[in-house]
Design a protein around this motif. Structure first.
Motif, PDB file in Angstrom:
ATOM      1  N   ALA A 123      35.622  26.374  50.122  1.00 20.37           N
ATOM      2  CA  ALA A 123      34.667  27.440  50.446  1.00 20.37           C
ATOM      3  C   ALA A 123      33.807  27.700  49.214  1.00 20.37           C
ATOM      4  O   ALA A 123      34.324  28.040  48.147  1.00 20.37           O
ATOM      5  CB  ALA A 123      35.398  28.709  50.873  1.00 20.37           C
ATOM      6  N   LEU A 124      32.499  27.523  49.368  1.00 20.25           N
ATOM      7  CA  LEU A 124      31.559  27.694  48.255  1.00 20.25           C
ATOM      8  C   LEU A 124      30.777  28.980  48.435  1.00 20.25           C
ATOM      9  O   LEU A 124      30.162  29.211  49.480  1.00 20.25           O
ATOM     10  CB  LEU A 124      30.597  26.506  48.188  1.00 20.25           C
ATOM     11  N   HIS A 125      30.823  29.828  47.411  1.00 14.25           N
ATOM     12  CA  HIS A 125      30.063  31.085  47.421  1.00 14.25           C
ATOM     13  C   HIS A 125      29.365  31.225  46.077  1.00 14.25           C
ATOM     14  O   HIS A 125      30.005  31.123  45.022  1.00 14.25           O
ATOM     15  CB  HIS A 125      30.993  32.273  47.663  1.00 14.25           C
ATOM     16  N   THR A 126      28.052  31.427  46.096  1.00 10.15           N
ATOM     17  CA  THR A 126      27.283  31.610  44.862  1.00 10.15           C
ATOM     18  C   THR A 126      26.918  33.069  44.712  1.00 10.15           C
ATOM     19  O   THR A 126      26.439  33.703  45.651  1.00 10.15           O
ATOM     20  CB  THR A 126      26.013  30.740  44.885  1.00 10.15           C
ATOM     21  N   LYS A 127      27.123  33.610  43.536  1.00  8.88           N
ATOM     22  CA  LYS A 127      26.810  35.008  43.241  1.00  8.88           C
ATOM     23  C   LYS A 127      26.455  35.122  41.777  1.00  8.88           C
ATOM     24  O   LYS A 127      27.167  34.609  40.913  1.00  8.88           O
ATOM     25  CB  LYS A 127      28.013  35.903  43.566  1.00  8.88           C
ATOM     26  N   ALA A 128      25.307  35.782  41.536  1.00  7.12           N
ATOM     27  CA  ALA A 128      24.805  35.924  40.162  1.00  7.12           C
ATOM     28  C   ALA A 128      24.627  34.528  39.569  1.00  7.12           C
ATOM     29  O   ALA A 128      23.957  33.681  40.147  1.00  7.12           O
ATOM     30  CB  ALA A 128      25.736  36.799  39.327  1.00  7.12           C
ATOM     31  N   LEU A 129      25.248  34.256  38.427  1.00  6.99           N
ATOM     32  CA  LEU A 129      25.106  32.950  37.769  1.00  6.99           C
ATOM     33  C   LEU A 129      26.308  32.056  38.016  1.00  6.99           C
ATOM     34  O   LEU A 129      26.459  31.033  37.345  1.00  6.99           O
ATOM     35  CB  LEU A 129      24.923  33.154  36.261  1.00  6.99           C
ATOM     36  N   TYR A 130      27.141  32.406  38.976  1.00  6.72           N
ATOM     37  CA  TYR A 130      28.395  31.695  39.158  1.00  6.72           C
ATOM     38  C   TYR A 130      28.513  31.096  40.561  1.00  6.72           C
ATOM     39  O   TYR A 130      27.952  31.609  41.529  1.00  6.72           O
ATOM     40  CB  TYR A 130      29.580  32.637  38.919  1.00  6.72           C
ATOM     41  N   SER A 131      29.273  30.017  40.632  1.00  8.26           N
ATOM     42  CA  SER A 131      29.672  29.412  41.897  1.00  8.26           C
ATOM     43  C   SER A 131      31.184  29.541  42.001  1.00  8.26           C
ATOM     44  O   SER A 131      31.912  29.104  41.101  1.00  8.26           O
ATOM     45  CB  SER A 131      29.266  27.937  41.959  1.00  8.26           C
ATOM     46  N   ILE A 132      31.645  30.158  43.088  1.00 11.11           N
ATOM     47  CA  ILE A 132      33.081  30.367  43.305  1.00 11.11           C
ATOM     48  C   ILE A 132      33.558  29.334  44.315  1.00 11.11           C
ATOM     49  O   ILE A 132      33.021  29.250  45.428  1.00 11.11           O
ATOM     50  CB  ILE A 132      33.385  31.791  43.787  1.00 11.11           C
ATOM     51  N   LEU A 133      34.560  28.551  43.939  1.00  9.90           N
ATOM     52  CA  LEU A 133      35.124  27.510  44.792  1.00  9.90           C
ATOM     53  C   LEU A 133      36.562  27.878  45.126  1.00  9.90           C
ATOM     54  O   LEU A 133      37.383  28.102  44.217  1.00  9.90           O
ATOM     55  CB  LEU A 133      35.092  26.148  44.100  1.00  9.90           C
ATOM     56  N   VAL A 134      36.865  27.965  46.413  1.00 11.86           N
ATOM     57  CA  VAL A 134      38.207  28.338  46.867  1.00 11.86           C
ATOM     58  C   VAL A 134      38.738  27.233  47.771  1.00 11.86           C
ATOM     59  O   VAL A 134      38.099  26.876  48.762  1.00 11.86           O
ATOM     60  CB  VAL A 134      38.193  29.682  47.620  1.00 11.86           C
ATOM     61  N   LEU A 135      39.914  26.685  47.420  1.00 11.16           N
ATOM     62  CA  LEU A 135      40.533  25.600  48.175  1.00 11.16           C
ATOM     63  C   LEU A 135      41.726  26.141  48.954  1.00 11.16           C
ATOM     64  O   LEU A 135      42.774  26.433  48.381  1.00 11.16           O
ATOM     65  CB  LEU A 135      40.983  24.487  47.222  1.00 11.16           C
ATOM     66  N   ALA A 182      36.574  34.229  48.290  1.00 12.77           N
ATOM     67  CA  ALA A 182      35.402  33.838  47.504  1.00 12.77           C
ATOM     68  C   ALA A 182      34.430  35.001  47.347  1.00 12.77           C
ATOM     69  O   ALA A 182      33.894  35.231  46.256  1.00 12.77           O
ATOM     70  CB  ALA A 182      34.711  32.646  48.166  1.00 12.77           C
ATOM     71  N   HIS A 183      34.191  35.758  48.416  1.00 18.75           N
ATOM     72  CA  HIS A 183      33.272  36.893  48.331  1.00 18.75           C
ATOM     73  C   HIS A 183      33.849  38.001  47.451  1.00 18.75           C
ATOM     74  O   HIS A 183      33.101  38.671  46.722  1.00 18.75           O
ATOM     75  CB  HIS A 183      32.969  37.418  49.730  1.00 18.75           C
ATOM     76  N   ALA A 184      35.152  38.217  47.512  1.00 21.83           N
ATOM     77  CA  ALA A 184      35.764  39.233  46.655  1.00 21.83           C
ATOM     78  C   ALA A 184      35.592  38.872  45.185  1.00 21.83           C
ATOM     79  O   ALA A 184      35.243  39.725  44.354  1.00 21.83           O
ATOM     80  CB  ALA A 184      37.243  39.391  47.007  1.00 21.83           C
ATOM     81  N   PHE A 185      35.821  37.601  44.833  1.00 20.64           N
ATOM     82  CA  PHE A 185      35.640  37.179  43.443  1.00 20.64           C
ATOM     83  C   PHE A 185      34.160  37.211  43.058  1.00 20.64           C
ATOM     84  O   PHE A 185      33.825  37.504  41.909  1.00 20.64           O
ATOM     85  CB  PHE A 185      36.213  35.774  43.247  1.00 20.64           C
ATOM     86  N   GLY A 186      33.273  36.916  44.001  1.00 24.68           N
ATOM     87  CA  GLY A 186      31.846  37.001  43.712  1.00 24.68           C
ATOM     88  C   GLY A 186      31.418  38.405  43.358  1.00 24.68           C
ATOM     89  O   GLY A 186      30.598  38.618  42.448  1.00 24.68           O
ATOM     90  N   ASP A 187      31.969  39.395  44.064  1.00 27.43           N
ATOM     91  CA  ASP A 187      31.646  40.795  43.746  1.00 27.43           C
ATOM     92  C   ASP A 187      32.156  41.188  42.369  1.00 27.43           C
ATOM     93  O   ASP A 187      31.515  41.957  41.645  1.00 27.43           O
ATOM     94  CB  ASP A 187      32.242  41.722  44.815  1.00 27.43           C
ATOM     95  N   ILE A 188      33.304  40.659  41.986  1.00 27.24           N
ATOM     96  CA  ILE A 188      33.877  41.015  40.684  1.00 27.24           C
ATOM     97  C   ILE A 188      33.067  40.402  39.546  1.00 27.24           C
ATOM     98  O   ILE A 188      32.702  41.092  38.590  1.00 27.24           O
ATOM     99  CB  ILE A 188      35.347  40.555  40.607  1.00 27.24           C
ATOM    100  N   VAL A 189      32.766  39.122  39.634  1.00 26.42           N
ATOM    101  CA  VAL A 189      32.070  38.457  38.526  1.00 26.42           C
ATOM    102  C   VAL A 189      30.633  38.937  38.393  1.00 26.42           C
ATOM    103  O   VAL A 189      30.043  38.876  37.310  1.00 26.42           O
ATOM    104  CB  VAL A 189      32.097  36.923  38.694  1.00 26.42           C
ATOM    105  N   SER A 190      30.039  39.429  39.488  1.00 20.35           N
ATOM    106  CA  SER A 190      28.662  39.926  39.412  1.00 20.35           C
ATOM    107  C   SER A 190      28.596  41.416  39.113  1.00 20.35           C
ATOM    108  O   SER A 190      27.515  41.956  38.887  1.00 20.35           O
ATOM    109  CB  SER A 190      27.932  39.633  40.730  1.00 20.35           C
ATOM    110  N   GLY A 191      29.746  42.096  39.135  1.00 23.82           N
ATOM    111  CA  GLY A 191      29.753  43.537  38.915  1.00 23.82           C
ATOM    112  C   GLY A 191      29.344  44.326  40.134  1.00 23.82           C
ATOM    113  O   GLY A 191      29.140  45.536  40.057  1.00 23.82           O
TER     114      GLY A 191
END
Length: 617
Positions: A123-135, A182-191
């Motif tokens: 599962a690929l989710h991009t947020k801010a400057l990061y790409s979150i990959l969840v297997l 992936a979306h939960a981690f995207g919210d954390i890394v982007s603030g």
């Protein structure tokens, strides 16, 4: 293998394609190894292992290079190679990707892909400057089926075919959970950890005088857990009428907080199994802990999304928040497109573990296209125009329901935008708009602005006077403020026009060689009948290339973007009757409802220019 969601590993990659955070879950990996051995016990194949961070970085870089961008083409194109994601010819491969692992970057062939050197589904989710990959954990057989799809010579899934990517993914229950992680981690890394907004209504809805009094007082932030041993919980604060209620910690742009990520994993998904991905709950548990003096109720099972029981003044708040997206062309051959993305936000300050139920009205008039609910909700019965919802609410603000719908009341802003270039550096434009046509009270538009952006041209002169509102110019945009702060539009419509001229600084022409370009330019001028088309061609020749990752390649076209906010009701006609809201066990709790509508990508395309549009089947 378990039927729920389990995560084998996750990686966070920055914009330099370097892995900045990773986590592997040995318990889940042991389950995968056992399933793989059972599937391949007589083949003698070596057991595949999870790759290192460097291997993930190399594979991600290689995929991005071959697929054209981070997400990829999504459909089979001339550049697609056999075995790649785009070879499958399904747009879902822009969000659920595969990575091929190899020690030799340059010599590896995607067609050599098999279940031993592939990671899928990611599962690929991009947020801010990061790409979150969840297997997530899947059956080895499902991975083999995907490898077959990657090698298929025909293009796209055939009608009636059993093996297709969509049918394969629908049978994998862990896909949805992987995206939630992936979306939960995207919210954390982007603030971006702010809870959904719940607006306190200015007028009483239930409870008469009592509701009026409590409404003027407001509501406190998250109450302390009963007999909490720590005093570091969120302080109480008054929320004035018309304000918003939220408990989420305020977070802005910051560097990657690895300790926060580790603490989140330990609490939200220990051993790789997601339990509760609510960051506000995790912050509350970390700040307050649990007390032996406050045991959970014996007669009722306390859900994971409600670690604490609320104590204090009781109240139930609902807010419908809708975002209107539109593409307005003002052309006979291209129909206008208006859609509404909405959500029902809720805040339930109720003691104990009550069940809340209410009928959701307006489903038929809202033309609902898609709908989803919070895990705490149940939908036992539904009809053509009414759907009963029963839920046991968590603490704080949460999104009870999301939906896609049509704009039942019609576009809030109608009209057209025309821009005609009279020379390379000068243009004349005209706006004619109609606000809130057909809208009646209590709907009220609080503000409305229209912006003409010119990201690749610098404005040096501007002339024009609108029939209503004010104008603000910058180097690269013109902003028309039709309705400003302090002036709202309710119970009536407004028609406004805005003619004007605009002048840009000269373009820096590219260096030409041996006069060849000048000769071709003269030939083009002879072949082009419309002078304006020739000017546009000449300007585009000197403009830098657009960024193809931008939606619709915004910078390649002339458009104006509309921004507005409407309060009082929804534009999709979705509503909640507060008198029909039931709470069990019965309690005298006031119920408030509010609605607000904001603009998303609300675009007025230049009627005289080129504009992207979806092909009509």
């Amino acid at each position: 293998m378990p039927s729920g969601c389990s995560i084998r590993a996750l990686w966070i990659i920055n914009n330099q394609d370097a892995v900045v955070f990773s986590r592997r879950f040995p318990v889940v990996e042991k389950q995968w190894c056992s399933a793989y051995k059972s599937e391949n016990e007589n083949t003698g194949l070596d057991l595949p292992r999870l790759p290192t961070d460097q291997q993930i970085s190399n594979a991600f870089t290689r995929r991005k290079r071959r697929e054209g961008s981070t997400r990829g083409y999504g459909i089979r194109v001339a550049q697609s190679t056999k075995g790649s994601d785009s070879w499958v010819d399904d747009p879902i491969t822009r969000h659920i990707i595969s990575l091929c692992l190899s020690d030799e970057d340059d010599d590896f062939d995607e067609s050599d892909k098999n279940e031993r050197n592939i990671l899928w589904p990611i599962a690929l989710h991009t947020k801010a400057l990061y790409s979150i990959l969840v297997l997530p954990l899947v059956e080895p057989k499902e991975m083999k089926d995907y490898v077959k799809l990657c090698r298929r010579s025909d293009c796209g899934p055939a009608v009636g075919e059993d093996l297709s990517l969509s049918s394969l993914l629908l049978n994998i229950s862990s896909i949805t959970g992987a995206f939630m992680v992936a979306h939960a981690f995207g919210d954390i890394v982007s603030g971006d950890t702010v809870e959904p907004e719940v607006v306190i209504s200015a007028s009483p809805s239930v409870g008469g005088l009592f509701d009026s009094i409590t409404g003027s007082i407001g509501i406190s932030s998250r109450a302390k857990p009963v007999a909490a041993p720590l005093s570091s919980s969120s302080p109480s604060g008054a929320a004035t009428t018309g304000a918003t209620a939220s408990d989420a910690p305020k977070a802005g742009s910051r560097l990657l907080d690895r300790d926060l990520l580790r603490n989140f994993i330990a609490t939200a998904m220990p051993f790789g199994t997601p339990l509760d991905l609510s960051l506000s709950n995790i912050f509350a548990m970390k700040a307050n802990g649990f007390s032996s003096a406050d045991p959970p109720p014996q007669e009722l099972k306390q859900p994971a999304w409600k670690p604490y029981l609320y104590k204090g003044k009781q109240r139930l708040l609902f807010t419908i928040h809708e975002t209107v997206n539109a593409a307005m062309y003002d052309r006979d051959e291209i129909p206008d497109n208006v859609s509404v993305a909405g959500q029902i936000n809720c805040r339930a300050e109720l003691e104990g573990l009550p069940d809340v139920s209410f009928p959701l009205a307006g489903l038929s008039t809202a033309h609902i296209e898609a709908i989803s609910f919070h895990p705490c909700a149940q939908v036992p019965a539904h009809g053509i125009d009414k759907q009963n919802i029963v839920f046991q609410p968590p603490l704080g603000n949460f999104v009870l329901m999301r939906y896609q719908a049509g704009c039942g009341l019609g576009p809030p802003v109608k009209g057209f935008y025309q821009l005609s270039m009279v020379s390379e550096d000068e243009g004349a434009f005209l706006f004619k708009v109609h606000l809130m046509e057909g809208y009646k009270a209590p709907l009220s538009m609080e503000f409305c602005t229209i912006t003409m952006p010119f990201p690749r041209r610098r404005i040096v002169a501007f002339d024009g006077t609108p029939s209503a509102g004010t104008v603000l110019t910058t180097e690269h945009s013109v902003e028309w403020r039709i309705l400003g702060s302090g002036r709202s539009l309710s119970g009536k419509s407004l028609e406004a026009t805005f003619p004007g001229t605009i002048k840009f600084s000269p373009l820096q022409s590219r260096r030409r060689g041996d006069g060849d370009d000048e000769e071709s330019e003269e030939e083009s001028a002879e072949n082009v009948v419309n002078v304006e088309d020739f000017l546009v061609q000449k300007m585009n020749k000197d403009l830098p290339a657009v960024e193809l990752e931008e939606p619709f390649c915004w910078q390649a076209y002339d458009y104006a973007k509309v921004s507005f906010k409407i309060v009082g009701a929804s534009v999709s006609r979705m509503s909640i009757d507060t008198k029909s809201v039931n709470i069990y066990p019965t309690t005298k709790s006031p119920v408030e409802f509010s609605a607000q509508v904001t603009s998303g990508d609300y675009i007025l395309w230049n009627t005289l220019g080129k504009a992207p549009s979806a092909a009509i089947v």
